[in-house]
Design an enzyme around this catalytic site. Structure first.
Site, mmCIF file in Angstrom:
data_model
loop_
_atom_site.group_PDB
_atom_site.id
_atom_site.type_symbol
_atom_site.label_atom_id
_atom_site.label_comp_id
_atom_site.label_asym_id
_atom_site.label_seq_id
_atom_site.Cartn_x
_atom_site.Cartn_y
_atom_site.Cartn_z
ATOM 1 N N GLY A 303 0.817 -1.216 0.000
ATOM 2 C CA GLY A 303 0.000 0.000 0.000
ATOM 3 C C GLY A 303 0.845 1.257 0.000
ATOM 4 O O GLY A 303 1.972 1.270 0.508
ATOM 5 N N CYS A 306 1.896 2.354 3.401
ATOM 6 C CA CYS A 306 2.380 1.283 4.272
ATOM 7 C C CYS A 306 3.882 1.391 4.502
ATOM 8 O O CYS A 306 4.631 1.655 3.555
ATOM 9 C CB CYS A 306 2.154 -0.087 3.636
ATOM 10 S SG CYS A 306 0.463 -0.392 3.211
ATOM 11 N N GLY A 364 -7.013 2.075 -1.974
ATOM 12 C CA GLY A 364 -7.097 3.041 -0.884
ATOM 13 C C GLY A 364 -6.803 4.455 -1.356
ATOM 14 O O GLY A 364 -7.697 5.219 -1.716
ATOM 15 N N SER A 365 -5.510 4.781 -1.439
ATOM 16 C CA SER A 365 -5.114 6.176 -1.665
ATOM 17 C C SER A 365 -5.705 6.797 -2.927
ATOM 18 O O SER A 365 -6.021 7.982 -2.943
ATOM 19 C CB SER A 365 -3.597 6.265 -1.761
ATOM 20 O OG SER A 365 -3.069 5.891 -0.537
ATOM 21 N N ARG A 389 -4.377 8.341 5.492
ATOM 22 C CA ARG A 389 -3.436 7.827 6.490
ATOM 23 C C ARG A 389 -3.523 6.313 6.585
ATOM 24 O O ARG A 389 -4.604 5.715 6.436
ATOM 25 C CB ARG A 389 -3.676 8.459 7.856
ATOM 26 C CG ARG A 389 -5.023 8.151 8.452
ATOM 27 C CD ARG A 389 -5.194 8.913 9.761
ATOM 28 N NE ARG A 389 -6.378 8.535 10.491
ATOM 29 C CZ ARG A 389 -6.796 9.129 11.590
ATOM 30 N NH1 ARG A 389 -6.129 10.149 12.084
ATOM 31 N NH2 ARG A 389 -7.873 8.717 12.220
ATOM 32 N N ALA A 392 -2.277 1.819 10.304
ATOM 33 C CA ALA A 392 -1.305 1.522 11.361
ATOM 34 C C ALA A 392 -0.381 2.716 11.580
ATOM 35 O O ALA A 392 0.703 2.576 12.138
ATOM 36 C CB ALA A 392 -0.500 0.281 10.998
ATOM 37 N N GLU A 477 10.933 3.575 -20.333
ATOM 38 C CA GLU A 477 10.312 3.666 -21.662
ATOM 39 C C GLU A 477 8.786 3.639 -21.565
ATOM 40 O O GLU A 477 8.090 4.215 -22.389
ATOM 41 C CB GLU A 477 10.809 2.490 -22.509
ATOM 42 C CG GLU A 477 10.373 2.530 -23.950
ATOM 43 C CD GLU A 477 10.777 1.244 -24.673
ATOM 44 O OE1 GLU A 477 11.556 1.329 -25.619
ATOM 45 O OE2 GLU A 477 10.286 0.150 -24.271
HETATM 46 P P1 XMP Z 1 -3.297 1.691 -1.494
HETATM 47 O O1 XMP Z 1 -1.952 1.511 -2.150
HETATM 48 O O2 XMP Z 1 -4.422 1.470 -2.439
HETATM 49 O O3 XMP Z 1 -3.348 0.534 -0.378
HETATM 50 O O4 XMP Z 1 -3.389 3.007 -0.783
HETATM 51 C C1 XMP Z 1 -4.432 0.383 0.501
HETATM 52 C C2 XMP Z 1 -4.162 -0.754 1.461
HETATM 53 O O5 XMP Z 1 -3.053 -0.502 2.313
HETATM 54 C C3 XMP Z 1 -3.179 -1.283 3.502
HETATM 55 N N1 XMP Z 1 -2.935 -0.416 4.660
HETATM 56 C C4 XMP Z 1 -1.803 -0.434 5.409
HETATM 57 N N2 XMP Z 1 -0.709 -1.238 5.345
HETATM 58 N N3 XMP Z 1 0.248 -0.039 7.157
HETATM 59 C C5 XMP Z 1 0.317 -1.040 6.231
HETATM 60 O O6 XMP Z 1 1.343 -1.731 6.179
HETATM 61 C C6 XMP Z 1 -0.823 0.787 7.290
HETATM 62 O O7 XMP Z 1 -0.846 1.687 8.139
HETATM 63 C C7 XMP Z 1 -1.913 0.563 6.369
HETATM 64 N N4 XMP Z 1 -3.122 1.180 6.208
HETATM 65 C C8 XMP Z 1 -3.702 0.557 5.152
HETATM 66 C C9 XMP Z 1 -4.587 -1.821 3.531
HETATM 67 O O8 XMP Z 1 -4.508 -3.196 3.217
HETATM 68 C C10 XMP Z 1 -5.284 -0.998 2.460
HETATM 69 O O9 XMP Z 1 -6.399 -1.628 1.909
#
Ligand code: XMP
Length: 486
Positions: A303, A306, A364-365, A389, A392, A477
């Site tokens: 993530g 993460c 997520g993001s 955020r 964790a 590329e």
């Molecule tokens: P993206 O890349 O889409 O990922 O933003 C979303 C996923 O990240 C995980 N997640 C975490 N993993 N520490 C971690 O190691 C964190 O604080 C944390 N918060 C979210 C989670 O699986 C989410 O769906």
């Protein structure tokens, strides 16, 4: 100690080799996919159960677009139940609070109400909202001059077909057709009117493609839970409120207490759709599926927010994790679908995750900057941004602590936040407008991806995909280069 042969790969390490294609138009491909063994989504995308991504507004928009939102769990059980109820009420077969009129009202008043609300009929009720009759425009139009009150012109209750609140769209359709009716009042066990179903509603629900809906035309919603006895109660309350999927989500899902929780949930709620995770290996996926999970969430540390891999040294690059998990399940003869969770930066990553074996992806993001994500946008360096955020992260741990203090004092997960070792960060992402627009771009990219792969559906892409490992020169590329972007 062992060292695994081969390399761990992630999205940017590979490309998919184009294949001869009989797909003539992007609309020729089917992007639907299984979320669990029972639930199929028109759009194979979930919004993440993070407190800066999914609460009820996001869940409503995700389901309307054909995906699904998973409500985060860092709130009290009562708050999460209310969120589920809001999604389930956002749209349905039944019109809640239908327009009503009293039996002793004048015909002119009924006509005025119908004009004012632009409806073809009103439910006639007594002071306790009990069903007395039904009056339609036709009744008013055809009533002779000596008819003065609603009571005289209406169809009385004993001539009306009514239904209970749990009627399905197929049952409503059959009744409406059998009795040649336009409207079905919905009454509760005490005979009080709680809604109305019209033939138009039935057709709307059946045609409202691609929205993700249940058999009562209500939007699908997932809700996250944790591990422990308190969380079993949370699960029960969420299911009672209408949650369609429970997502048992803990950082290290390949753990005895997670496996035991899946077994407990399976035993207590045999009909529930249970997603469990997160894992990143064949064994992890297999153990959770054997314990009774209906889908496995895969991703340890990919993530955007993460830092688990940096803090602990553990993780598996996401493409390899997806491939390993799906292989583990396949080899064990388990048909359990995989949800690729984290690290999706583009529609290309979505295509690669699905081609590698995932049935759906969680994001997520990329969604945190949307209108529907919790929190308001702020201006930073002249740019509109929103906060995201990690669950964790230190900020999330502090927020969680105070939410738990407001709610359930017996919280099993309470930690001393000054002793917390964060495994996630807080950040800002550009404001991105409505999530439907991002989904439109992602699904458009996926459709094109299927056409490059010569596949008519995701399952076919998974069977025929050929990945090529690329070098850093290949990565360079692949992006726009040697031009000044405007
Ligand atoms: P993206 O890349 O889409 O990922 O933003 C979303 C996923 O990240 C995980 N997640 C975490 N993993 N520490 C971690 O190691 C964190 O604080 C944390 N918060 C979210 C989670 O699986 C989410 O769906």
């Amino acid at each position: 100690m062992i060292v695994r042969p081969g390399k761990g790969l992630t999205f940017d390490d590979v490309l998919l080799a184009p294949r001869r294609s009989s797909v003539r138009s992007r609309s020729d491909v089917d992007v639907s996919s299984f979320l669990t063994s029972k639930l199929r989504l028109a759009v194979p995308i979930l919004s993440a159960n993070m407190d800066t991504v999914t609460e009820w507004r996001m869940a409503v928009s995700m389901a309307r677009a054909g995906g699904i939102g998973v409500l985060h769990r860092f709130m009290t059980v009562e708050q999460q139940v209310r969120q589920v109820a809001k999604v389930k009420r956002a749209q349905g077969l039944m019109v809640e609070n239908p327009y009503t009129v009293a039996a002793d009202a004048a015909i002119a008043e009924a006509r005025e109400l119908m004009d004012q609300h632009d409806v073809g009929g009103l439910i006639v009720v007594d002071d306790n909202m009990r069903l007395v009759g039904l009056i339609t425009r036709r009744d008013i139009l055809l009533a002779p001059d000596n008819i003065q009150t609603v009571m005289q012109a209406m169809t009385p209750a004993d001539h009306i077909v009514s239904v209970g609140p749990s009627v399905t769209s197929a049952e409503a359709r059959a009744l409406l057709y059998e009795h040649r009716l336009e409207k079905l009042p919905v009454v509760d066990r005490d005979g009080a009117v709680v809604g109305l179903i019209t033939s138009r509603d039935v057709v709307r629900v059946e045609r409202r493609s691609p929205a993700s809906v249940d058999e009562r035309g209500r939007l699908l919603v997932g809700a996250a839970i944790g591990v422990g006895a308190r969380e079993v109660k949370r699960a029960e309350a969420l299911l009672e409120a209408g949650a369609d999927v429970l997502v048992l989500d803990i950082a290290h899902g390949h753990a005895d207490h997670c496996i035991e929780m899946v077994q407990t949930l399976r035993r207590n709620f045999p009909e529930a759709q249970i997603v469990a995770g997160n894992v990143a290996t064949a064994e992890g996926a297999r153990d959770l599926a054997e314990a009774g999970a209906d889908a496995i969430k895969v991703g340890i540390g990919p993530g955007s927010i993460c830092t688990t891999r940096i803090v602990t040294g553990f993780g598996v690059p996401q493409l390899t994790a997806i491939m390993d998990a799906t292989r583990g399940l396949r080899e064990a003869g388990l048909p359990t679908p995989v949800i690729a969770d984290g690290g999706i930066k583009s529609s290309g990553d979505l295509v690669k995750a699905l081609a590698a074996g995932a049935s759906t992806v969680m994001i997520g993001s990329m969604f945190a900057g949307c209108d529907e994500a919790p929190g308001a946008p702020v201006i930073r360096d002249g740019q509109k941004v929103k906060v995201v955020r990690g669950m964790a992260s230190l900020g999330a741990a502090i927020g969680r602590r105070s939410a738990e203090r407001d709610g359930d004092e017996s919280a099993e997960e309470q930690e001393d936040w000054d002793k917390v070792v964060p495994e996630g960060v807080e950040a800002v992402v550009p404001y991105r407008g409505e999530v439907a627009e991002i989904l439109h771009q992602l699904v458009g990219g996926l459709r094109s991806g299927l056409s490059y792969g010569g596949a008519h559906c995701i399952e076919e892409l998974q069977r025929t995909a050929e990945f090529i490992e690329i070098t850093s020169a290949g990565v360079r590329e692949s992006r726009s280069h040697d031009v000044h972007r405007i």
